[in-house]
Design a protein around this motif. Structure first.
Motif, PDB file in Angstrom:
ATOM      1  N   HIS A 134     -40.709  29.557 -54.086  1.00  0.00           N
ATOM      2  CA  HIS A 134     -40.371  29.248 -55.615  1.00  0.00           C
ATOM      3  C   HIS A 134     -39.864  30.279 -56.235  1.00  0.00           C
ATOM      4  CE1 HIS A 134     -44.085  28.926 -57.712  1.00  0.00           C
ATOM      5  NE2 HIS A 134     -44.493  28.270 -56.787  1.00  0.00           N
ATOM      6  N   PHE A 167     -41.658  19.534 -63.305  1.00  0.00           N
ATOM      7  CA  PHE A 167     -41.255  20.246 -63.305  1.00  0.00           C
ATOM      8  C   PHE A 167     -40.001  20.301 -64.027  1.00  0.00           C
ATOM      9  CE2 PHE A 167     -44.723  20.614 -60.492  1.00  0.00           C
ATOM     10  CZ  PHE A 167     -46.029  21.685 -61.865  1.00  0.00           C
ATOM     11  N   LYS A 192     -40.352  23.124 -56.861  1.00  0.00           N
ATOM     12  CA  LYS A 192     -41.773  22.389 -57.666  1.00  0.00           C
ATOM     13  C   LYS A 192     -41.399  21.431 -57.875  1.00  0.00           C
ATOM     14  CE  LYS A 192     -43.733  26.723 -59.657  1.00  0.00           C
ATOM     15  NZ  LYS A 192     -44.460  26.723 -61.302  1.00  0.00           N
ATOM     16  N   GLY A 251     -44.033  18.629 -56.479  1.00  0.00           N
ATOM     17  CA  GLY A 251     -45.413  19.079 -57.200  1.00  0.00           C
ATOM     18  C   GLY A 251     -46.819  18.945 -58.008  1.00  0.00           C
TER      19      GLY A 251
END
Lengths: 391, 274
Positions: free
Chosen positions: B104, B137, B164, B167
């Protein structure tokens, strides 16, 4: 390059005396303590002596000490034993800041229908005793709180919490992996039914732990096998490591005052100087009710992994609660539970000292850390020195 | 401890082009402090569309800093047409690769570059397009789809490594799986199968008629084809077969064997109860 090891809550160096005590059990004294012959039998006596040393450190009786393979095994044994012996009860009380050994186990147990209450902590990491009191029910099989937190060093009022559980006839376990050897513990006067500790956190080797089970507590073994540990933990004893842990327990008792005076002094100096020199930094956790060796400092506008790797260039070892360090994308569950803003927890560093650290090392860290933070802030889009100084 | 390449370490310890370009005419900012990483890219592009200068400011881990540093090196002296073609994989490759959990960081670089070029062209700051899938996110379905296509991702874990998304609280994992399935469906190559379903059914009918029915009918029985689902051949037995205790044996050892031999080797005959 010299290594400056300030990551003693992760693991510790094996004390030279401990290694020396262990060596014969890898060489001449390799017998099995369960054997009928004298050659093996003599080892059983040494294990008993180690059991006595650990019991002395905890203010316990030798027959209350069960040797295990690690802190996690001790934690698992305690919780699963309670669910077995407290038949019909399906509720566990724990906290939001426990070590994964307890958290992941509890998470796993919820899938089997066990109810878990996680008691919250305040901004300083102190346990919410009111919520705890209300959480105890007739269905509660066991309460499990860590004695001291691995990330912040914050100490929970374990004696008081254990007494509250006892009042309601509920079993009480504490994960004391970080506390044993750093703060005095005397289980004789306590209402604590079970306690877990890990050898490698107090200068014994990795791969050995202890579960203390108070005399008279109902117990159900986790590892079923031979008659070792009085039938409470099957498996041939890890003789060398158990002897090593016995020695480490003796040393910890001897060094307890030094830990709480000289080591604490070094920790205080490190923390005070860093906070003084570096703007926008702060200490996480209760400043007083805290392990003498631990400090958790947040540096705003920079990220923890980057700090760790730059410190690593100088041989300085520490750890971080940042997301990037853990491999997950969220910062430490402990700092989140305390309500530390993400902007602060991504830049958190834990320094944890031991009696093997000296003032020269601490001075070196105090000298290097400010320049590291400055370097990282210089390339951070959020750091505006002029604007900050106006505030 | 992350396994970083020497190049990542070198760029992290000696970042090139950190800071802000004076009089920048292309600025791209992505990420936030709460997310754990952020990048501000500033470029100076001359009248011929050549990137004269490029600088970065990063809040993030070692690989985020190294990715931004490497990106600025790639950009200097390039035309904006060339710069547009830079992918996150190019950034990762220039560093000798990144750990998969850190991909990322390279995506962040590509996103900042796109924003900077859009700013240079005077395109209005676009509202975030698409629908937010990962609340933790703030990642949209379009960003997830793009990462899947550009990097050939197939699992939720890989998508988390690159974008992300997923996550945090993990509540969006099902939605991410749906997106993966959707793209897989669209991108599945349309190649004519060796045996189409229509051909398969026709051949089964023919074989039943020519090879199987005559011998069943000799014993006063019969068989009817009900349906074909993939390789499952659903049949119903008739006449004496319907009451014969050995009909299961007949179906497996005779009918299925014949169909496998003459139509398709993976066929399975199943009797349906009518």
């Amino acid at each position: 390059m010299k290594t400056i090891y300030l990551d003693n809550n992760a693991t510790t160096q094996v004390a030279p005396e401990v290694l020396e005590a262990m060596m014969p059990y890898y060489c001449d004294l390799y017998g099995n303590p369960s054997s009928a012959h004298k050659f093996g039998g003599q080892v059983a006596g040494r294990i008993q002596a180690a059991r006595q040393s650990v019991a002395s450190l905890l203010g316990a009786m030798p027959e209350e000490i069960i040797f295990t393979s690690c802190g996690s095994e001790s934690d698992n044994t305690a919780i699963l034993s309670a669910l077995n012996t407290e038949r019909g009860k399906g509720h566990i009380v724990t906290s939001r800041v426990e070590h994964p050994a307890i958290r992941s186990l509890c998470n796993h147990l919820t899938r089997k229908g066990v109810r878990i209450t996680e008691i919250q902590v305040d901004r300083e990491g102190n346990l919410d005793m009111d919520q705890y009191k209300e959480s105890l029910t007739s269905d509660t099989a066991i309460v499990s709180f860590m004695w001291a937190n691995n990330e912040t060093g914050v100490i929970f009022p374990i004696e008081e919490a254990a007494a509250m559980a006892k009042e309601k006839g509920i079993l009480f376990h504490t994960d004391a992996v970080q506390a044993v050897g750093k703060i005095p513990i005397n289980l004789k006067a306590q209402q604590i039914d079970m306690l877990s500790l890990s050898g490698h956190k107090l200068h014994a080797p990795k791969g050995v732990g202890v579960l203390y089970v108070k005399k008279g507590t109902k117990f159900s073994p986790f590892l079923i096998g031979g008659h070792q540990e009085n039938g409470r933990r099957g498996g041939t004893e890890n003789t060398a490591s158990i002897v090593g842990l016995g020695k480490a327990a003796e040393l910890a008792a001897r060094h307890m005052d030094e830990e709480n005076s000289r080591v604490k002094g070094l920790r205080d100096k490190l923390e005070k100087e860093i906070i003084k020199v570096i703007p926008n930094s702060r200490v996480n956790g209760n400043p007083v009710k805290r392990l003498p060796n631990t400090t958790n400092i947040s540096f705003e506008f920079v990220e923890g992994e980057a700090i760790l790797l730059m410190m690593d260039e100088f041989g300085i070892c520490a750890s971080s609660g940042s997301a990037c360090t853990s491999g997950s994308l969220q910062p430490s569950h402990v700092l989140r539970a305390m309500g530390v803003p993400f902007t602060m927890s991504h830049g958190s560093i834990r320094f944890s000292l031991s009696i093997y650290n000296n003032e020269e090392e601490i001075d070196f860290v105090i000298e290097k850390v400010p320049s590291i933070i400055e370097k990282l802030r210089a390339i951070s889009p959020f750091w505006k020195p002029a604007a900050q100084s106006c505030q | 401890m992350w396994e970083y390449t020497d190049k990542v370490r070198e760029h992290f310890l000696n970042p090139r082009n950190s800071g802000e370009v004076d009089n920048a005419n292309a600025i791209g900012e992505v990420g936030s402090m709460a997310c754990g990483d952020a990048l501000k890219l500033t470029l100076k592009i001359d009248n011929n569309g050549i990137i004269e200068d490029a600088k970065f400011q990063t809040f993030g881990c070692a690989s985020a800093i190294a990715s931004a540093s490497a990106l600025t090196e790639m950009l200097k002296g390039r035309s904006i047409n060339e710069a547009e073609k830079i992918t996150n994989q190019d950034i990762a490759d220039s560093l000798g690769g990144l750990p998969k959990e850190k991909m990322h960081c390279s995506v962040l670089g590509r996103q900042a570059l796109e924003k900077a070029l859009a700013h240079y062209r005077g395109e209005p700051q676009k509202e975030q397009e698409g629908e937010i899938i990962c609340e933790c996110f703030g990642v949209t379905d379009l960003e997830i789809e793009r990462a899947i296509r550009e990097n050939h991702l197939t699992t939720v874990e890989e998508i988390t490594n690159y974008t992300k998304a997923g996550g945090g609280c993990e509540k969006c994992h099902d939605r991410i799986r749906e997106i993966i399935a959707k793209i897989k469906e669209v991108e599945r190559p349309v190649v004519r199968p060796k045996l189409t379903n229509i051909e398969k059914i026709r051949k089964i009918e023919e074989t039943l008629e020519r090879e199987i029915r005559p011998s069943l009918q000799n014993d006063g029985g019969d068989i009817a084809l009900i349906d074909v689902i993939g390789n499952r051949v659903l049949v119903a037995t008739r006449g004496t077969c319907a009451v014969c205790k050995a009909s299961q044996q007949t179906l497996k050892n005779f009918v299925e064997w014949k169909l496998r031999e003459l139509v398709w080797p993976e066929l399975v005959v199943e009797e349906v109860i009518e």
